[in-house]
Write a protein that holds these residues in place. Structure first.
Motif, PDB file in Angstrom:
ATOM      1  N   ILE A  60      34.180-114.570 -11.807  1.00  0.00           N
ATOM      2  CA  ILE A  60      34.492-113.712 -10.533  1.00  0.00           C
ATOM      3  C   ILE A  60      34.529-114.499  -9.233  1.00  0.00           C
ATOM      4  CG2 ILE A  60      33.361-111.966  -9.054  1.00  0.00           C
ATOM      5  CD1 ILE A  60      32.277-110.655 -11.183  1.00  0.00           C
ATOM      6  N   GLY A  81      34.636-110.247 -16.616  1.00  0.00           N
ATOM      7  CA  GLY A  81      36.151-110.433 -16.080  1.00  0.00           C
ATOM      8  C   GLY A  81      36.688-108.963 -15.989  1.00  0.00           C
ATOM      9  N   THR A 103      37.900-115.627  -7.662  1.00  0.00           N
ATOM     10  CA  THR A 103      39.034-114.523  -7.524  1.00  0.00           C
ATOM     11  C   THR A 103      38.622-114.135  -5.907  1.00  0.00           C
ATOM     12  OG1 THR A 103      37.726-112.712  -8.435  1.00  0.00           O
ATOM     13  CG2 THR A 103      39.205-113.917  -9.989  1.00  0.00           C
ATOM     14  N   ARG A 127      32.103-106.732  -7.173  1.00  0.00           N
ATOM     15  CA  ARG A 127      31.837-108.212  -7.458  1.00  0.00           C
ATOM     16  C   ARG A 127      30.560-108.705  -6.960  1.00  0.00           C
ATOM     17  NH1 ARG A 127      37.771-110.501  -6.049  1.00  0.00           N
ATOM     18  NH2 ARG A 127      37.581-109.207  -4.358  1.00  0.00           N
ATOM     19  N   SER A 184      40.309-111.762 -12.383  1.00  0.00           N
ATOM     20  CA  SER A 184      39.232-111.693 -12.764  1.00  0.00           C
ATOM     21  C   SER A 184      39.227-111.864 -14.384  1.00  0.00           C
ATOM     22  CB  SER A 184      38.291-110.724 -12.603  1.00  0.00           C
ATOM     23  OG  SER A 184      37.805-110.812 -11.251  1.00  0.00           O
TER      24      SER A 184
END
Length: 498
Positions: free
Chosen positions: A156, A104, A159, A112, A392
């Motif tokens: 992830i 996170g 998000t 990402r 995240s």
């Protein structure tokens, strides 16, 4: 419920302390609506990104529950009882939740795409390696490593969706994303039982998802779009320190309460998913002239889970979108009443299995459907009460808490309760089939009580949800209005004096 706005704060330490905050929020909403009001406005590459995320989520949960579909064979292979069988899932979840905060933190600050590619590759390789493990300890270690890989993805992926879409379009995309959870879980049971039965070896069930994992890594690297954080909301906010992130989340009542409530959802889902097929199999085995296998029960349970999720996840999202404009605090209310309705349904499913098989599947289907109403709604809540550079971290923190006190321990706890009841009811001899069944049944009753507790926490969250969402919107609007990052580090913290 509290549906009022936030009283303006005069403290210069708060992001919402701006006399123009209402107009800034209105401007933010206007810009968001213009950008993503309908599906016609969405570029093809963004549809592809959501499709890739859904595919990975599907194989993620396939991999997670393939083992549950062949749990009886695993117990026979390693000569273990219910407690150590439940511990396999606990080891996986513990590794998953422990590494979630790390991913996170990284997901709010670094690429990402690279993080997810690494995670999918890791879980695919360790799943394959685990299928060749010769003893229980080594097999458990590999299951833990699978959890590490899956943590990188799960923290992830939501998000990315939040950075591409806003409003009802975001809600619909999240519903599609979380639709893959029950479908993937059901496919896991089916793949595990069918592949294991076809090959005559349960280990072959674990060798399907690694192949799909290779495809997923290629799609992540070459096709997936990784948008700037806060793109859909036109946010210019930058990450702050991890200490500030955690402090802000802990001061966010909606986030804290829904996290506690979702922990109860995870507890129940983990226990039923892990022990459901085994419990039904034991119950059916006690009937006269019974001629069933654990593979056939796992196959049916997988189909049941798929259909329950296929109905429950989109239904929850649809109800939320329909009520949200008229009832601003509807999201936690829907989740709360869903859990309160699910509890008696699960109870009736547990008590009818040895006598009325059809009723068992019916009550389990309806109970799991109502449980699945919460998945996409909870994810949406987290994304709209938390500012973009903390999402995240918020996802990771929720994963940590919900798994630590939820499905990390529930399979093992149910197994321990079951084993202790067996020893109590049959202290001097091997337990009879009836004692085996009754012990596991009583152990699973704990899920009904946990659902009621979760429902209560969701209902309490409804008192705060409107205020917390408005506070996050104002924080984003303020940062956008200043085109800088002056004080958003304290955004979404409690108003002084409250």
């Amino acid at each position: 419920m509290d549906q009022s706005g936030i009283t303006p704060n005069t403290s210069n330490q708060q992001l919402v302390a701006n006399s123009d905050s209402n107009s800034a929020t209105a401007l933010l909403h206007e810009k968001q609506t213009r950008r993503r009001d309908t599906f016609r406005d969405i570029p093809f590459i963004e549809f592809m990104t959501v499709g890739i995320l859904c595919f990975i989520n599907l194989i993620n949960y396939m991999d997670r529950f393939t083992l549950a579909g062949v749990l009886g064979d695993v117990k026979d292979e390693f000569k273990i009882g219910d407690d150590l069988a439940g511990l396999l899932q606990t080891v996986f979840i513990v590794a998953y939740m422990v590494f979630a905060p790390l991913f996170g933190y990284l997901g709010d600050r670094y690429s990402r795409r690279i993080i997810m590619a690494f995670g999918v590759a890791l879980w695919s390789m360790t799943t394959l390696a685990g299928s060749f493990a010769a003893d229980y300890t080594l097999f458990a270690v590999f299951r833990g490593m699978v959890g590490i890989g899956e943590a990188s993805y799960s923290t992830i992926a939501p998000t990315i969706i939040s950075d591409l879409f806003v409003g009802n379009v975001r809600s619909k995309m999240l519903a599609v994303f979380y639709f893959a959870i029950p479908v993937g879980s059901g496919l896991g049971y089916i793949v595990g039982s069918v592949a294991g039965a076809a090959a005559g070896d349960w280990r072959y069930g674990l060798r399907i998802t690694p192949i799909l994992g290779v495809i997923a890594v290629v799609l992540i690297i070459w096709v997936l779009q990784d948008p700037p954080r806060g793109m859909a909301e036109h946010s210019h906010m930058q990450p702050t320190s991890y200490k500030q992130d955690i402090r802000s989340l802990l001061r966010n009542p909606s986030f804290v309460l829904t996290t506690i409530a979702f922990t109860c959802v995870a507890f129940v889902a983990g226990a039923l998913a892990w022990w459901g097929p085994q419990f039904i199999y034991v119950g059916l085995s006690m009937q006269p002239d019974s001629n069933i296998t654990i593979e056939s029960v796992s196959y049916k349970f997988g189909l049941l889970g798929m259909f329950a999720g296929s109905l429950g996840v989109p239904l929850g999202a649809a109800i939320s979108q329909r009520l949200r404009e008229r009832v601003p605090d509807s999201d936690p209310l829907i989740c709360g009443f869903a859990l309160l309705a699910s509890a008696p349904l699960v109870y009736f499913a547990l008590i009818s299995v040895s006598s009325y098989v059809g009723l068992t599947y019916f009550f389990m289907f309806v109970g799991m459907t109502t449980l699945n109403l919460t998945w996409s709604i909870v994810a949406d809540i987290v994304l709209y009460v938390v500012i973009p550079p903390r999402r995240s971290t918020a996802e990771a923190f929720q994963i940590l808490i919900s798994h630590m006190f939820g499905d990390a321990g529930s399979p093992y706890l149910v197994g321990v309760i079951s084993e202790n009841l067996k020893r109590t009811l049959s202290p001097r001899q091997a337990p009879t089939p009836q004692i085996d069944f009754s012990s596991l049944q009583y152990a699973l009753f704990v899920t009904c009580f946990i659902e009621v507790i979760g429902g209560v926490f969701f209902l309490i969250a409804a008192f705060y949800i409107v205020k917390d969402k408005l506070q996050a919107d104002r924080a984003i609007a303020e940062a956008d209005g200043h085109s800088s990052e002056p004080s958003h580090s304290t955004a979404h913290e409690d108003v002084e004096g409250e």
